[in-house]
Design an enzyme around this catalytic site. Structure first.
Site, short mmCIF file in Angstrom:
data_model
loop_
_atom_site.label_atom_id
_atom_site.label_comp_id
_atom_site.label_asym_id
_atom_site.label_seq_id
_atom_site.Cartn_x
_atom_site.Cartn_y
_atom_site.Cartn_z
N GLU A 1 49.62 42.41 38.40
CA GLU A 1 49.33 43.74 38.95
C GLU A 1 50.53 44.35 39.66
O GLU A 1 50.53 44.51 40.90
CB GLU A 1 48.12 43.67 39.91
CG GLU A 1 46.81 43.38 39.19
CD GLU A 1 45.58 43.61 40.07
OE1 GLU A 1 45.71 43.65 41.29
OE2 GLU A 1 44.49 43.75 39.50
N GLU B 1 40.76 40.80 34.04
CA GLU B 1 39.90 40.34 35.14
C GLU B 1 38.65 41.22 35.15
O GLU B 1 38.76 42.44 35.27
CB GLU B 1 40.62 40.47 36.49
CG GLU B 1 41.92 39.68 36.56
CD GLU B 1 42.63 39.83 37.92
OE1 GLU B 1 42.04 40.39 38.86
OE2 GLU B 1 43.79 39.39 38.01
N GLU C 1 40.42 35.16 49.65
CA GLU C 1 39.37 35.63 48.74
C GLU C 1 38.12 34.76 48.77
O GLU C 1 37.37 34.69 47.79
CB GLU C 1 39.95 35.75 47.32
CG GLU C 1 40.97 36.89 47.26
CD GLU C 1 41.58 37.13 45.89
OE1 GLU C 1 41.38 36.30 44.98
OE2 GLU C 1 42.27 38.15 45.75
N GLN C 2 37.86 34.11 49.90
CA GLN C 2 36.70 33.21 49.96
C GLN C 2 35.38 33.94 49.78
O GLN C 2 34.38 33.35 49.41
CB GLN C 2 36.71 32.41 51.26
CG GLN C 2 36.81 33.26 52.50
CD GLN C 2 36.94 32.40 53.75
OE1 GLN C 2 35.95 32.11 54.38
NE2 GLN C 2 38.15 31.99 54.08
C1 GAL Z 1 43.04 41.57 41.54
C2 GAL Z 1 44.10 40.49 41.50
C3 GAL Z 1 43.50 39.11 41.59
C4 GAL Z 1 42.45 39.06 42.67
C5 GAL Z 1 41.41 40.09 42.38
C6 GAL Z 1 40.26 40.08 43.36
O1 GAL Z 1 43.57 42.76 42.04
O2 GAL Z 1 44.88 40.58 40.33
O3 GAL Z 1 44.53 38.18 41.86
O4 GAL Z 1 43.05 39.27 43.90
O5 GAL Z 1 42.00 41.35 42.41
O6 GAL Z 1 39.31 41.05 43.06
#
Ligand code: GAL
Length: 644
Positions: A142, A314, A362-363
């Site tokens: 990103e 993602e 990010e837990q």
């Molecule tokens: C994206 C990122 C990931 C993760 C995800 C969480 O922006 O590429 O590494 O952080 O968000 O939603």
């Protein structure tokens, strides 16, 4: 279309890897993305590489039949590296360091950091480049996330001066292009030019625009270095980057020119919450996402490559952790988002992430599994989608060309630098036109200027202040219906008002002159029958008779043959009336869809998606056989037909 997942073997005890890999395969996944943040584990000390753990995890995933997308770890330079070259840290617009302790703390212009990236990418590529499990590489992660495509560091300033010198050759050229006689801003040398931040009041918009162009070029160059290494060391693998939602800080078309496949990270609920949507929309679609958010990006990113190759790298599987509020998707939405990507021609949908991680930033971000490894809510939906995709294999074909929406990144930089009315943005304008067209049941492709318009019945340019070379000729040759939106042609390439007034070069096709523009605060409107003009209104002089006028008699839409110019932001119904007229003239039929329903035609298939919380009767698709779903589409439901 393949399904995949983002996985971080370095986060989990090695004993868990084989069962994880087996469960991925059982779920119908065939792709796994790893590696993109693991620098401190593959090079814990400068120059001391530790590959054995990554070797073993690659083998485990490979043995389970999963194809690996390997990420380069350059979004997360480790602490020892930052301490060795502290000036690699980016500075924000206020001049504050973007310090170590999260990610993306590097400056794209720092030469020392670029050399370190070459080194780590080359080492990874040498190690895994020819491994049979590696099907693709993701460069970095990103670009620009957390507002990092721009940096105000010394390294950036130096590089910017060189960039300007290469562009203008002599400083007099820069002074005249920017109009620096204003406020005594003239420079004697390129070395005198600073970055446009930290000025007392706004800096010259021309200065900002060149800085935005420069910053974008730095991202392109940074990515290209990785591409050059990977192409040689890992032949035959797709090179991919994962772009973001509603993000325009660099020219994605320019980055894509060096890559093979576009991909993006789809978080419909987070984007709804964080962007410009009204409170009513945020409530209505809190658990589904606005019906056009995912599709808009699917079509935007499919348009990056002329061959249309794109994926979702993602996919949100449950609540995320980073929006103001993080609700859970309505039951069925993960399946809907997956099938919708298929309808738009994705090669892959990969979920983020495999298992929710109980520690660190990010837990609170859901995965396909809960932290205790039990299935979370989305896994059943993924299983279902996977079976449905398999059943539809071979059915989907080429996307159907109807409307081309022309978008370039520079337009959004211009409106961001000079909104003139709060929150006016070319990107939002593009989204709103896209949404209006789609609610009429039309297939919309988003393409850069210069991409062939062959096969399209309509072309729409929502807002393009600087008209790129060649576009006027291209539009003049186009036989379909064209709509050009407000502010188009309103600036020269140097960010000045064109000599003959806006719409500048478009006047060659359309005899109109924009004499005055005004922006309108919420509540200040001009009425347009049952609808209204809001936010932006132009006063146009022309010998043509306006096709649409305000109740007060101000011309809003002008037409010359197959070309229309719309000089205002108007309400949805009036905008759709314009589009419907154009569609009619172009030989396309439109539908009056329920507000929560969206359609997408792909080859012989027609998909319908219900973004609402209530069941809705499916639109009538004549001569078609229903393959999936029912004629009453439940909340978050999908129906798929095969055309005869
Ligand atoms: C994206 C990122 C990931 C993760 C995800 C969480 O922006 O590429 O590494 O952080 O968000 O939603």
């Amino acid at each position: 279309m393949k399904l995949g997942v983002c996985y971080y073997p370095e986060h989990w005890p090695e004993e868990m890897w084989p069962a994880d890999a087996r469960r991925m395969a059982e779920l119908g996944l065939s792709r796994v993305r790893i590696g993109e943040f693991c620098w401190s584990r593959i090079e814990p000390e400068p120059g001391h590489y530790v590959w054995d753990w990554l070797d073993r995890s690659v083998e485990v995933l490979h043995k389970a039949g999963l194809g690996i997308i390997m990420g380069t770890p350059t979004a997360t330079p480790p602490k020892w590296l930052v301490d060795r070259m502290p000036d690699m840290i980016a500075l924000d617009e206020q001049g504050r360091p973007r310090g170590f302790g999260s990610r993306r703390h590097y400056c794209f212009s720092h030469k020392g950091y670029a050399a370190e990236c070459d080194r780590i990418v080359a080492a990874m590529a040498a190690r895994y480049g020819n491994h049979p499990a590696i099907v693709a590489w993701q460069t970095d992660n990103e670009y620009g996330c957390h507002d990092t495509a721009v940096s105000f560091s010394n390294a950036a300033c130096d590089a910017f001066r060189h960039w300007l010198a290469a562009k203008y050759k002599d400083i007099a050229g820069l002074n005249s292009a920017w109009g620096n006689v204003f406020w005594s801003m003239e420079y004697r040398t390129f070395a005198e030019v600073d970055l446009p931040n930290l000025t007392v009041t706004e800096a010259n918009p021309a200065h900002w625009l060149d800085f935005r162009r420069f910053s974008s070029d730095q991202v392109v160059a940074f990515n290209r270095r990785q591409v050059d290494i990977l192409r040689t060391a890992s032949p035959g693998r797709d090179l991919i980057h994962n772009y973001m939602g509603f993000f325009t800080q660099f020219d994605h078309h320019a980055v894509a020119a060096d890559l093979d496949v576009a991909s993006w990270d789809s978080y419909p609920l987070g984007f709804l919450e964080q962007f410009w949507f009204t409170d009513a929309e945020k409530l209505r679609y809190a658990r589904q996402g606005h019906p056009d958010i995912a599709a808009f990006h699917h079509d935007l990113y499919r348009g990056l490559h002329p061959n249309g190759r794109w994926s979702v790298m993602e996919q949100q599987p449950g609540p995320v952790n980073w929006a103001r509020y993080n609700p859970a998707p309505l039951s069925g939405m993960v399946r809907l988002w997956t099938l919708e990507a298929m309808a738009h021609g994705a090669e892959m949908v990969s979920y983020f992430r495999w298992r929710q991680l109980p520690f660190a930033q990010e837990q609170m971000h859901a995965g396909l599994l809960r932290p205790d490894s039990s299935d979370d809510v989305a896994t059943d939906e993924v299983r279902q989608a996977s079976a449905e995709i398999a059943a539809l294999a071979g059915e989907a074909g080429e996307p159907i060309k109807q409307v081309a929406l022309v978008f370039d990144y520079q337009s959004d930089w211009v409106t961001d630098i000079q909104p003139q009315g709060q929150s006016f943005r070319a990107l939002r304008q593009a989204f709103e036109y896209y949404s209006a067209l789609r609610q009429l049941g039309l297939n919309v492709d988003i393409v850069p200027p210069g991409r062939s318009l062959d096969g399209y019945a309509m072309a729409v340019i929502p807002c393009m202040p600087i008209i790129p070379d060649g576009l006027v000729e291209q539009l003049s040759a186009f036989k379909g219906q064209v709509l050009i939106g407000p502010r188009s042609g309103s600036k020269t390439a140097d960010f000045a008002i064109p000599a003959g007034l806006p719409p500048g070069p478009l006047q060659g096709m359309l005899p109109i002159k924009v004499n005055r523009v005004e922006s309108l605060r919420p509540g200040l409107v001009a009425t347009l029958g049952d609808g209204s003009i809001r936010q932006w209104m132009e006063h146009i002089e022309s010998d043509l008779v306006a096709e649409m006028t305000t109740d007060g008699g101000v011309g809003v839409c002008y037409r010359n043959n197959n070309l229309r110019y719309l000089g205002a932001c108007i309400d949805l119904a009036n905008l759709q009336a314009v589009f419907s007229r154009m569609a009619d003239e172009a030989g396309l039929s439109v539908l009056a869809l329920h507000q929560d329903i969206r359609l997408r035609r792909n080859g012989n298939l027609v998909f319908a998606f219900n973004y609402g919380r209530e069941a809705v009767a499916a639109p009538l698709i004549s001569g078609a056989e229903l393959l999936v779903g029912s004629l009453i589409i439940p909340a978050a439901g999908v129906a798929i037909w095969r055309m005869a």
